[in-house]
Scaffold this motif. Sequence first.
Motif, PDB file in Angstrom:
ATOM      1  N   THR A 100       0.802  -1.233   0.000  1.00 48.02           N
ATOM      2  CA  THR A 100       0.000   0.000   0.000  1.00 48.02           C
ATOM      3  C   THR A 100       0.830   1.277   0.000  1.00 48.02           C
ATOM      4  OG1 THR A 100      -0.140  -0.081   2.425  1.00 48.02           O
ATOM      5  CG2 THR A 100      -1.901  -1.168   1.162  1.00 48.02           C
ATOM      6  N   ALA A 101       2.095   1.220   0.420  1.00 52.54           N
ATOM      7  CA  ALA A 101       2.879   2.461   0.524  1.00 52.54           C
ATOM      8  C   ALA A 101       4.369   2.160   0.536  1.00 52.54           C
ATOM      9  CB  ALA A 101       2.492   3.221   1.790  1.00 52.54           C
ATOM     10  N   GLN A 102       5.147   3.179   0.229  1.00 52.16           N
ATOM     11  CA  GLN A 102       6.608   3.100   0.299  1.00 52.16           C
ATOM     12  C   GLN A 102       7.136   4.328   1.028  1.00 52.16           C
ATOM     13  OE1 GLN A 102       8.208   2.685  -3.643  1.00 52.16           O
ATOM     14  NE2 GLN A 102       7.664   0.538  -3.803  1.00 52.16           N
ATOM     15  N   HIS A 103       8.044   4.095   1.955  1.00 51.47           N
ATOM     16  CA  HIS A 103       8.673   5.185   2.681  1.00 51.47           C
ATOM     17  C   HIS A 103      10.180   4.947   2.704  1.00 51.47           C
ATOM     18  CE1 HIS A 103       4.783   6.702   3.904  1.00 51.47           C
ATOM     19  NE2 HIS A 103       4.443   5.455   4.207  1.00 51.47           N
ATOM     20  N   MET A 104      10.927   6.025   2.587  1.00 51.79           N
ATOM     21  CA  MET A 104      12.363   5.871   2.380  1.00 51.79           C
ATOM     22  C   MET A 104      13.118   6.976   3.096  1.00 51.79           C
ATOM     23  SD  MET A 104      14.230   5.862  -1.325  1.00 51.79           S
ATOM     24  CE  MET A 104      15.507   7.066  -1.528  1.00 51.79           C
ATOM     25  N   ARG A 105      14.294   6.618   3.607  1.00 49.45           N
ATOM     26  CA  ARG A 105      15.194   7.607   4.194  1.00 49.45           C
ATOM     27  C   ARG A 105      16.613   7.308   3.735  1.00 49.45           C
ATOM     28  NH1 ARG A 105      16.168  11.528   7.626  1.00 49.45           N
ATOM     29  NH2 ARG A 105      17.834  11.469   9.201  1.00 49.45           N
ATOM     30  N   ASN A 106      17.255   8.281   3.090  1.00 52.49           N
ATOM     31  CA  ASN A 106      18.663   8.139   2.743  1.00 52.49           C
ATOM     32  C   ASN A 106      19.509   8.280   3.999  1.00 52.49           C
ATOM     33  OD1 ASN A 106      18.299   7.805  -0.052  1.00 52.49           O
ATOM     34  ND2 ASN A 106      18.141  10.019  -0.351  1.00 52.49           N
ATOM     35  N   SER A 107      20.566   7.523   4.068  1.00 55.71           N
ATOM     36  CA  SER A 107      21.430   7.544   5.245  1.00 55.71           C
ATOM     37  C   SER A 107      22.047   8.922   5.450  1.00 55.71           C
ATOM     38  CB  SER A 107      22.535   6.502   5.096  1.00 55.71           C
ATOM     39  OG  SER A 107      23.441   6.581   6.184  1.00 55.71           O
ATOM     40  N   VAL A 108      22.138   9.339   6.703  1.00 55.37           N
ATOM     41  CA  VAL A 108      22.840  10.591   7.015  1.00 55.37           C
ATOM     42  C   VAL A 108      24.345  10.345   7.143  1.00 55.37           C
ATOM     43  CG1 VAL A 108      20.821  11.494   8.196  1.00 55.37           C
ATOM     44  CG2 VAL A 108      22.602  10.383   9.533  1.00 55.37           C
ATOM     45  N   LEU A 109      24.747   9.076   7.174  1.00 56.60           N
ATOM     46  CA  LEU A 109      26.159   8.714   7.287  1.00 56.60           C
ATOM     47  C   LEU A 109      26.633   8.117   5.963  1.00 56.60           C
ATOM     48  CD1 LEU A 109      28.716   8.335   9.059  1.00 56.60           C
ATOM     49  CD2 LEU A 109      27.828   6.059   9.641  1.00 56.60           C
ATOM     50  N   SER A 110      27.458   8.859   5.246  1.00 52.41           N
ATOM     51  CA  SER A 110      28.039   8.371   3.982  1.00 52.41           C
ATOM     52  C   SER A 110      29.359   7.673   4.275  1.00 52.41           C
ATOM     53  CB  SER A 110      28.272   9.543   3.022  1.00 52.41           C
ATOM     54  OG  SER A 110      27.069  10.224   2.751  1.00 52.41           O
ATOM     55  N   THR A 111      29.589   6.556   3.604  1.00 47.92           N
ATOM     56  CA  THR A 111      30.755   5.723   3.879  1.00 47.92           C
ATOM     57  C   THR A 111      31.394   5.266   2.573  1.00 47.92           C
ATOM     58  OG1 THR A 111      29.538   4.864   5.787  1.00 47.92           O
ATOM     59  CG2 THR A 111      31.580   3.750   5.200  1.00 47.92           C
ATOM     60  N   GLY A 112      32.703   5.361   2.494  1.00 46.84           N
ATOM     61  CA  GLY A 112      33.417   4.839   1.341  1.00 46.84           C
ATOM     62  C   GLY A 112      33.817   3.387   1.549  1.00 46.84           C
ATOM     63  N   THR A 113      34.339   2.777   0.501  1.00 47.68           N
ATOM     64  CA  THR A 113      34.895   1.430   0.605  1.00 47.68           C
ATOM     65  C   THR A 113      36.221   1.483   1.360  1.00 47.68           C
ATOM     66  OG1 THR A 113      33.873   0.816  -1.492  1.00 47.68           O
ATOM     67  CG2 THR A 113      35.672  -0.577  -0.717  1.00 47.68           C
ATOM     68  N   PHE A 114      36.440   0.526   2.244  1.00 51.00           N
ATOM     69  CA  PHE A 114      37.659   0.495   3.051  1.00 51.00           C
ATOM     70  C   PHE A 114      38.716  -0.345   2.324  1.00 51.00           C
ATOM     71  CE2 PHE A 114      34.791   2.255   5.989  1.00 51.00           C
ATOM     72  CZ  PHE A 114      35.531   2.874   6.993  1.00 51.00           C
ATOM     73  N   VAL A 115      39.642   0.354   1.679  1.00 49.79           N
ATOM     74  CA  VAL A 115      40.626  -0.295   0.816  1.00 49.79           C
ATOM     75  C   VAL A 115      42.010  -0.238   1.466  1.00 49.79           C
ATOM     76  CG1 VAL A 115      41.682  -0.305  -1.475  1.00 49.79           C
ATOM     77  CG2 VAL A 115      39.294   0.398  -1.201  1.00 49.79           C
ATOM     78  N   SER A 116      42.769  -1.294   1.310  1.00 50.19           N
ATOM     79  CA  SER A 116      44.133  -1.326   1.842  1.00 50.19           C
ATOM     80  C   SER A 116      44.951  -0.161   1.278  1.00 50.19           C
ATOM     81  CB  SER A 116      44.807  -2.647   1.484  1.00 50.19           C
ATOM     82  OG  SER A 116      46.141  -2.669   1.945  1.00 50.19           O
ATOM     83  N   ILE A 117      45.635   0.564   2.148  1.00 52.38           N
ATOM     84  CA  ILE A 117      46.434   1.706   1.710  1.00 52.38           C
ATOM     85  C   ILE A 117      47.590   1.248   0.833  1.00 52.38           C
ATOM     86  CG2 ILE A 117      47.871   3.625   2.502  1.00 52.38           C
ATOM     87  CD1 ILE A 117      46.167   3.639   5.066  1.00 52.38           C
ATOM     88  N   ALA A 118      48.204   0.148   1.212  1.00 49.65           N
ATOM     89  CA  ALA A 118      49.314  -0.423   0.439  1.00 49.65           C
ATOM     90  C   ALA A 118      48.867  -1.742  -0.179  1.00 49.65           C
ATOM     91  CB  ALA A 118      50.528  -0.649   1.335  1.00 49.65           C
ATOM     92  N   PRO A 119      49.436  -2.121  -1.319  1.00 51.15           N
ATOM     93  CA  PRO A 119      49.075  -3.416  -1.909  1.00 51.15           C
ATOM     94  C   PRO A 119      49.499  -4.565  -0.999  1.00 51.15           C
ATOM     95  CG  PRO A 119      50.957  -2.446  -3.053  1.00 51.15           C
ATOM     96  CD  PRO A 119      50.454  -1.399  -2.136  1.00 51.15           C
ATOM     97  N   GLU A 120      48.612  -5.524  -0.831  1.00 44.28           N
ATOM     98  CA  GLU A 120      48.876  -6.693   0.007  1.00 44.28           C
ATOM     99  C   GLU A 120      48.235  -7.911  -0.635  1.00 44.28           C
ATOM    100  OE1 GLU A 120      50.817  -6.642   2.528  1.00 44.28           O
ATOM    101  OE2 GLU A 120      50.868  -4.524   3.158  1.00 44.28           O
TER     102      GLU A 120
END
Length: 340
Positions: A100-120
Motif C-alpha cells: 500500500t505504501a513506500q517510505h524511504m530515508r537516505n542515510s545521514v552517514l556516507s561511507t566509502g569502501t575500506f581499501v588497503s592503503i598499500a598493496p597486500e
Amino acid sequence: MYLTGQAVLDIQAGAPNNGRGTADQGNVTPVKQHRTGGKTYPYGSAQWWRRMLRDSLPDTETASPVIVNGKDSKQQSYTSGRPDRHTDDDLFGYMAATKTAQHMRNSVLSTGTFVSIAPERPTRDFGTMSRDLPTGSNPILHEHEFYTAALQGDLRLDMLRVGFFEQEGKVRKAALSDEAVKEAFQAGCVEATRRGISGVLLPIEERRRRVGVLLRTMAAMHGGANQAAHYGDRAPALILLAPIRGGNQPFTRILAPVDGEIRFFADTLREEIEAWSDLIDGKIHLGWAPGFLGDQRESARADLADLITADRLVIGHPRVVLADLAQSIESGEHDTWLQD
C-alpha cells in the motif's frame, strides 16, 4: 554542516569481509580484493563497515524491528521505518515498501569502501576436518584467505539531517507515513524546513544525543566475519573528523605507501586545513592509536605543534578524541552544526 574525514582499520592476520568464491577456486573462501596497476588490494565493503557499526550500537539503543515477507525471489525485508523512535533508522536509513505504501530515508552517514592503503596479497590458510572420521577416511579439506593490512575509508556525517525526516520537497519518497507523523508530533517533534525541504524534526536534545551515541560507538566497534579464527581489533586505529560546510572530502591523501611502508603526511594535512579554512568550522579531531605506524604519531604532533597550540587540531587516542567530541556536542557547544 558535515563531520567529514576518514577512518583506518588495522587488520592483523584477519579476514573481516569475505568475498564471493568462484567455481575455479574450489573449496576456498576468499576475502574481498581488487587489482589495480597489477597489484592486489584487500578491501572491506561499505555495507560491511556499516553493519559492524550498527551492530556495535549500545544495548540502550533499541534496534528497529526487521520485517520479512514473501519468499524466494519475491522475499523482502525492511525495518519498521520509524527514525523518530529508533536511532538506527535515523542514522543508517531504510526503504520500507509494502503493498500500500513506500517510505524511504537516505542515510545521514556516507561511507566509502575500506581499501588497503598499500598493496597486500592475501594468504591462503589450509585446514582439514578429520575429527572422529572413520578409520581409513580421507580428511575433508578446506581453505580460506586472510591478510594483514591497513584499510582506509572515507566518512561523512550530515549533521543537519540527524533527527530531521524529510516529507515534502526534493525527496523521492516521504520518510514517514501520515500516521507516523501524527505520532511523532504527539511525542514532541515539530514541523521544520531544511534546505528547502519540509519535514519532521526531533528535539535538539535527542539530536545531540544521537550524534554522541554514534561517535562513541565508532570508538568501540567490533564484529565482522571469521571472529572465531581471526578475532581482532575493529575499532579505528586512526580516525579524522573535521566540521566542514559542504560535502567535499579533502583529507583522502594524508596517508600513502612509500617503499612498502605506510606514511602519514603532516604537510598534506596542513595544506588541506589551510586551503579549506574558510569552510572549516572548528578544530580538526585526529584520533590515533598508540603504536599504529610506529613513532609517526609523535612526529606528527611535533610537525603540527603550531596547529595544536592554536586549538585548530587535536591529536589523541581515538576513544578519547571521539568521546570528547561527543561530549561537546551533547552539551550544546556545537548546536550551530545542527541548525540550518
